[in-house]
Design an enzyme around this catalytic site. Sequence first.
Site, short mmCIF file in Angstrom:
data_model
loop_
_atom_site.label_atom_id
_atom_site.label_comp_id
_atom_site.label_asym_id
_atom_site.label_seq_id
_atom_site.Cartn_x
_atom_site.Cartn_y
_atom_site.Cartn_z
N GLY A 311 0.83 -1.20 0.00
CA GLY A 311 0.00 0.00 0.00
C GLY A 311 0.86 1.24 0.00
O GLY A 311 2.04 1.21 -0.36
N GLY A 314 2.31 0.68 3.91
CA GLY A 314 2.45 -0.64 4.51
C GLY A 314 2.73 -1.72 3.49
O GLY A 314 2.47 -1.58 2.30
N ASP A 437 -14.77 -4.74 12.04
CA ASP A 437 -14.38 -4.57 10.63
C ASP A 437 -14.33 -5.94 9.94
O ASP A 437 -13.36 -6.28 9.27
CB ASP A 437 -13.03 -3.87 10.53
CG ASP A 437 -12.73 -3.38 9.12
OD1 ASP A 437 -11.61 -2.90 8.88
OD2 ASP A 437 -13.62 -3.49 8.25
#
Length: 579
Positions: A311, A314, A437
């Site tokens: 990402g 990350g 989540d």
Amino acid sequence: MVRGGRGHGSFLRPFLLLALVLPPWPPAGAETLREPLEATLAAAAAIGPGLSVYMSQEEVRRLIGIDAELYYVRNDLINHYALSFNLLVPVETNNLHFSWHAKAKIEYKLGFQVDNLLAMDMPQANISDQGEVPRTLSVFRVELSCTGRLDTEVTVLMQLNMTVNASKNITVLNFKRRKMCYKIDPVNAAPTTSTRVFYISVGVCCAVIFLIAIILAVLHLQSMKRIELEDSISDNSSSQGLSQPSTQTTQYLRADTPNNATPITSSSGYPTLRIEKNDLKSVTLMEAKAKVKDIAISRERITLKDVLQEGTFGRIFHGTLIEEKDPSKEKQMFVKTVKDQASEVQVTMMLTESCKLRGLHHRNLLPITHVCIEEGEKPMVLLPYMNWGNLKLFLRQCKLVEANNPQAISQQDLVHMAIQIACGMSYLARREVIHKDLAARNCVIDDALQVKITDNALSRDLFPMDYHCLGDNENRPVRWMALESLVNNEFSGASDVWSFGVTLWELMTLGQTPYVDIDPFEMAAYLKDGYRIAQPINCPDELFAVMACCWALDPEERPKFQQLVQCLTEFHAALGAYV
């Protein structure tokens, strides 16, 4: 049967597409991906035609939901892996866009083949059948129009013949696409978005007219009452209030979608957690490190191998961990870490969110096992390795597998995955742990189709299209959240049940994005009005009824995870009886 992949021979690994489109071109140590444009472009390298043909980042996101460019040819180098992908075009997508340009003169010829002209018309492009590749970056469009006569999957082949003027040698590029076409039923055809908007507008107008009529009637009756009171000779007469029966109308995306008009409450029997804004960001890096100090290990025991996901700040690596008791043995691990540009807040959030499942033991959970927080080293979080990786990427990869794969993933396999997720969540509910989540992106899977739930550390970075900021400086998974979580920031086991229903929908659609056409800012109003995501094409009514129960507005109306496990297990057994 939903197309997918389990075979060891022809199955494309879940991270193959990411390895293809995400690293900078050419990737280090990947000379096998760089082949010259056969004899033609190799011979013409001296004059530098510089041909590039690719799909832009926006087009790749539209087709398969991944933020990356997909290059077929870049500076004369063919990417055969990309050309070998037989991409599935979403049902609602009727056109494809290709970007291309060349630095010198290259002539082209464009042609199409369709394996079923009864189901689809011959594709049309907005460029001529032959000509020169433009010298500046351009985009051409290909229209894919179904006839509406048949329910079938159509294979489309687009062929580009490239000729370098100096050599007259021809290089052929073949692009394969698959698209589902459906028979149009003029009676039961699903309304288009514009038609739905029209009916909603008409309904609103009628409601306004009806409301005005009620107000006029009330005013008229009050006027009559006042006249009667003035003419009355009785001093003790009292006025009587007019009572109107309350009516409530709700519009539905589907008739069988539940809609409970009661106010949103948090008395569902689950422990409720109210999340204050920036609660994770209030933790300092020193505090986060202190929480994981007892499972910290030396950096020397960790070896990083392939990058599996990447990402903005990350990365997730495939790595190995040297056994402490037997240094000759190694364990395969997932290693989550950060890049140099990651801020202290981002590092803190990664460590804090990684502790969500720490200390819990269940066959369908994947908590962290070790961390590395040595000074001068990037913090690392280690989890046991699952060789097919991220569940969302695995489901989407199933769509890219060749249509004739004899070991396509079955509906029974998908239900079995849902049972495992429900079992893991049932364990969390018994331990009064709220995930907050739950989604396919936060699960992993191995080649035995064993599914494990993970934390959401780095998910916001690795799947940015699944998180949205609604003006409160917090990225949240809006499309997976229950209404009480969206409106009141309240989370409970019941809100996890809602997210499980969306995750079950992801399984049955092989990784599609829910509510993809809804503005995130409109999600709360959309849900409050009774709208829900529609039943997937290959999803039985009984299974969609399970999803719909998870999306009841009142948390008390939603099933418990133990009930979901039992219901899905019975449905799985019923499917097995017909196999």
